[in-house]
Motif scaffolding. Sequence first.
Motif, short mmCIF file in Angstrom:
data_model
loop_
_atom_site.label_atom_id
_atom_site.label_comp_id
_atom_site.label_asym_id
_atom_site.label_seq_id
_atom_site.Cartn_x
_atom_site.Cartn_y
_atom_site.Cartn_z
N PHE A 79 0.84 -1.13 0.12
CA PHE A 79 0.03 0.00 -0.20
C PHE A 79 0.91 0.95 0.08
O PHE A 79 0.54 2.21 -0.76
N VAL A 80 1.80 1.34 0.85
CA VAL A 80 2.83 2.35 0.77
C VAL A 80 3.50 2.40 -0.64
O VAL A 80 3.65 3.55 -1.15
N LEU A 81 3.91 1.65 -1.20
CA LEU A 81 4.69 1.58 -2.52
C LEU A 81 3.77 2.08 -3.60
O LEU A 81 4.00 3.02 -4.32
N ILE A 82 2.17 1.48 -3.57
CA ILE A 82 1.58 1.94 -4.59
C ILE A 82 0.79 3.36 -4.26
O ILE A 82 0.71 4.07 -5.11
N SER A 83 0.75 3.68 -3.08
CA SER A 83 0.25 5.09 -2.82
C SER A 83 1.46 6.24 -3.32
O SER A 83 1.03 7.15 -3.90
N ILE A 84 2.50 5.96 -2.98
CA ILE A 84 3.74 6.86 -3.39
C ILE A 84 3.90 6.98 -4.87
O ILE A 84 4.11 8.03 -5.37
N PHE A 85 3.87 5.74 -5.34
CA PHE A 85 3.93 5.64 -7.06
C PHE A 85 2.61 6.62 -7.95
O PHE A 85 2.97 7.35 -8.45
N CYS A 86 1.64 6.30 -7.08
CA CYS A 86 0.48 6.89 -7.64
C CYS A 86 0.32 8.57 -7.38
O CYS A 86 0.17 9.33 -8.32
N MET A 87 0.99 8.74 -6.30
CA MET A 87 1.04 10.17 -6.07
C MET A 87 2.33 10.87 -6.84
O MET A 87 2.17 11.96 -7.29
N LEU A 88 3.24 10.14 -7.08
CA LEU A 88 4.36 10.69 -8.04
C LEU A 88 3.91 10.81 -9.55
O LEU A 88 4.26 11.82 -10.25
N ILE A 124 -1.96 13.49 2.17
CA ILE A 124 -2.46 13.01 3.30
C ILE A 124 -2.59 11.68 3.33
O ILE A 124 -2.05 11.18 4.53
N VAL A 125 -3.15 10.93 2.62
CA VAL A 125 -3.47 9.56 2.55
C VAL A 125 -2.15 8.89 2.44
O VAL A 125 -1.94 7.83 3.19
N VAL A 126 -1.04 9.15 1.72
CA VAL A 126 0.07 8.87 1.37
C VAL A 126 0.87 8.84 2.69
O VAL A 126 1.53 7.92 3.27
N LEU A 127 0.77 9.96 3.42
CA LEU A 127 1.51 10.45 4.70
C LEU A 127 0.83 9.49 5.62
O LEU A 127 1.68 8.86 6.52
N ARG A 128 -0.40 9.08 5.85
CA ARG A 128 -1.04 8.35 6.77
C ARG A 128 -0.67 6.87 6.75
O ARG A 128 -0.11 6.40 7.73
N ILE A 129 -0.58 6.45 5.50
CA ILE A 129 -0.28 5.04 5.16
C ILE A 129 1.42 4.72 5.57
O ILE A 129 1.76 3.74 6.18
N THR A 130 2.06 5.71 5.03
CA THR A 130 3.51 5.61 5.86
C THR A 130 3.79 5.66 7.09
O THR A 130 4.60 4.91 7.60
N HIS A 131 2.80 6.79 7.78
CA HIS A 131 3.02 6.50 9.09
C HIS A 131 2.46 5.41 9.89
O HIS A 131 3.07 4.73 10.97
N ILE A 132 1.42 4.53 9.30
CA ILE A 132 1.02 3.57 9.80
C ILE A 132 2.19 2.32 9.93
O ILE A 132 2.10 1.70 10.45
N GLN A 133 2.49 2.42 8.60
CA GLN A 133 3.57 1.26 8.22
C GLN A 133 4.77 1.61 9.16
O GLN A 133 5.46 0.44 9.81
N PHE A 134 4.97 2.72 9.50
CA PHE A 134 6.49 3.12 10.24
C PHE A 134 6.15 2.42 11.83
O PHE A 134 6.80 2.06 12.56
N LEU A 135 4.68 2.74 12.33
CA LEU A 135 4.35 2.30 13.59
C LEU A 135 4.17 0.90 13.75
O LEU A 135 4.78 0.25 14.78
N LEU A 136 4.00 0.25 12.79
CA LEU A 136 3.95 -1.26 12.56
C LEU A 136 5.55 -1.79 12.41
O LEU A 136 5.97 -2.77 13.45
N GLY A 137 6.27 -1.00 11.96
CA GLY A 137 7.70 -1.29 11.75
C GLY A 137 8.49 -1.06 13.09
O GLY A 137 9.23 -1.91 13.65
N LEU A 138 8.01 -0.10 13.85
CA LEU A 138 8.55 0.11 15.08
C LEU A 138 8.20 -0.79 16.15
O LEU A 138 9.13 -1.38 16.99
N SER A 139 6.89 -1.31 16.17
CA SER A 139 6.55 -2.19 17.06
C SER A 139 7.27 -3.62 16.70
O SER A 139 7.66 -4.13 17.65
N LEU A 140 7.46 -3.77 15.30
CA LEU A 140 8.28 -5.08 15.17
C LEU A 140 9.68 -5.03 15.61
O LEU A 140 10.36 -5.95 16.15
N TYR A 141 10.27 -3.90 15.55
CA TYR A 141 11.60 -3.36 16.01
C TYR A 141 11.98 -3.87 17.33
O TYR A 141 12.98 -4.47 17.87
N PHE A 142 10.64 -3.60 18.28
CA PHE A 142 11.15 -3.76 19.83
C PHE A 142 10.86 -5.35 19.98
O PHE A 142 11.09 -5.73 21.24
N ILE A 143 10.02 -5.97 19.30
CA ILE A 143 9.56 -7.49 19.79
C ILE A 143 10.52 -8.39 18.99
O ILE A 143 10.36 -9.52 19.04
#
Length: 154
Positions: free
Chosen positions: A15-24, A46-65
Amino acid sequence: MYQFLLAAHSLIRWFVLISIFCMLLKVYHGWIWKKTFTKFDEILSIVVLRITHIQFLLGLSLYFISPIVRYFLNNFKEAVHIRQIRFFGMEHITVMLIAISLITIGTEKSKLKKTDIEKFKTLSIWYSIALFLILTSIPWQFSPLTSRPYYRPF
């Protein structure tokens, strides 16, 4: 929990890749053809920003576990010399944090621009650099840094 987060992080990457590509596509088109920056363009950024922030939060959660990251942090002197461990313990998170920061900065800077062309140009530049960084730091199946599947099932 770890397996679920890993699968979600793997899925949302697309979703991140598709949204950034479409935005570009949209912003380069607007910049080159001198289009009007519409409300839809603003919402899309704003949609691209939100999707990337959601992905970052998931990644950050993964990082700690993550057991890989835990090993990296507990055995830093040895782990820093192991390519796959270093990739997830240090390189992936650092480059992705930079890329998400670029998307955030680009989105905010575009809001401050006066003309439509400046808005499109700003988004084009910041998002292009971010996409390049993201593409180089995803653990693709063909990557020489580390290899992971294109999608992990839940």
